[in-house]
Design an enzyme around this catalytic site. Structure first.
Site, mmCIF file in Angstrom:
data_model
loop_
_atom_site.group_PDB
_atom_site.id
_atom_site.type_symbol
_atom_site.label_atom_id
_atom_site.label_comp_id
_atom_site.label_asym_id
_atom_site.label_seq_id
_atom_site.Cartn_x
_atom_site.Cartn_y
_atom_site.Cartn_z
ATOM 1 N N ARG A 95 103.961 22.351 35.678
ATOM 2 C CA ARG A 95 103.759 21.058 35.028
ATOM 3 C C ARG A 95 102.881 20.225 35.948
ATOM 4 O O ARG A 95 103.261 19.922 37.077
ATOM 5 C CB ARG A 95 105.095 20.351 34.788
ATOM 6 C CG ARG A 95 104.950 18.980 34.117
ATOM 7 C CD ARG A 95 106.329 18.353 33.868
ATOM 8 N NE ARG A 95 106.232 17.227 32.965
ATOM 9 C CZ ARG A 95 106.286 15.942 33.341
ATOM 10 N NH1 ARG A 95 106.435 15.633 34.614
ATOM 11 N NH2 ARG A 95 106.196 14.980 32.447
ATOM 12 N N ASP A 131 111.627 19.312 38.773
ATOM 13 C CA ASP A 131 110.883 18.076 38.993
ATOM 14 C C ASP A 131 110.421 17.980 40.441
ATOM 15 O O ASP A 131 111.122 18.417 41.356
ATOM 16 C CB ASP A 131 111.765 16.859 38.689
ATOM 17 C CG ASP A 131 111.734 16.475 37.228
ATOM 18 O OD1 ASP A 131 110.951 17.070 36.474
ATOM 19 O OD2 ASP A 131 112.499 15.571 36.845
#
Length: 271
Positions: free
Chosen positions: A148, A97
């Site tokens: 991502r 993340d």
């Protein structure tokens, strides 16, 4: 004052683990807590691997700040390596993340340190709103890494981040096109119909198959759209957070879109 957990339940799967992909939490400053977070992630990998017959895709999403990133990068890297060794055993992908801009370079440093040893099992998140992302996209395309791509949910100053949503969309589309052409199975993380449609059109025009990338959405948002896109043959990954440290995550969900705020207001009105 923290809001009751039921208000966050649309976005957070639960306060205990059943089947989930991301344990909520961030900014650990104690080594023992960082090691505990690492071990929790390792347990999550093993739990998901044991339940592979449930049809779950083999991946988890982690926050490096939970594993000692703000204590010492080398310490955090070692924790990540131990996690990735277990992930490789179970052929599970680990997504790193991207948190606030103060951790962006550190996150990419740690990623590049481990990537040569785990090239098929780790990849970062990049945020379209950050002005630095243009060069980060170039670097990830050079490596061919699975990325991502998201708009970005953190409040950042205008000196380092675009503030206008149209400009953020413009940058997102540019980055999406580059990732689809030059990286391996990147994730297009958005609930924005404009971006979803543009991604589909670009893939069609350039003969990029639906198996070459995936759309990603958050648990609790656009549920019918998620089902429809999967039925249309697109790969759809649902980001499912869980855990007791839900408040920072929930707060960011409220800042992202007005419809999320209205959801909370409706919940309060209903009592």
């Amino acid at each position: 004052m923290k809001l009751p957990f039921f208000l966050a339940s649309r976005f957070v799967a639960g306060e205990t683990l059943d089947v989930a992909l991301d344990k909520l939490g961030e900014h650990v400053h104690d080594r023992s807590e960082a090691i505990a977070a690492r071990d929790t992630y390792i347990d999550l990998v093993r739990t998901l691997a044991a339940r592979s017959d449930d049809g779950l895709r083999n991946r988890i999403s982690i926050k490096l700040s939970m594993m000692g990133q703000m204590i010492d990068e080398d310490f955090c890297e070692e924790n990540l390596r131990q996690l990735l060794e277990v992930a490789v055993e179970h052929d599970m992908f680990v997504r790193l993340d991207m948190e606030g801009s103060d951790l962006t370079q550190s996150t990419l440093n740690i990623f590049e340190a481990v990537y040569p040893d785990f090239p098929n099992h780790v990849g970062p998140v990049l945020q379209a709103m950050l002005k630095r992302t243009d060069r980060d996209i170039d670097r990830m395309c050079e490596l061919g890494v699975s990325v991502r791509l998201c708009k970005g949910a953190y409040a950042e100053p205008a000196s380092i981040a675009y503030q206008d949503m149209n400009q953020i969309r413009e940058r997102y589309l540019d980055y999406m096109e580059r990732l689809l052409q030059h990286t391996d199975y990147s994730g297009i993380a958005t609930h924005d119909d404009q971006l979803i449609g543009a991604t589909k059109d670009f893939a069609d025009r350039h003969d990029i198959g639906t198996d070459d990338f995936e759309f990603q959405m958050l648990y609790g948002l656009r549920r019918s759209t998620q089902r429809e896109m999967a039925q249309d043959g697109y790969n759809m990954m649902v980001y499912v957070p869980y855990g007791t440290e839900w408040f920072p995550y929930f707060s960011r969900r409220l800042r992202e879109k007005k419809e999320n705020i209205w959801f909370v207001l409706r919940s309060l009105w209903k009592g």
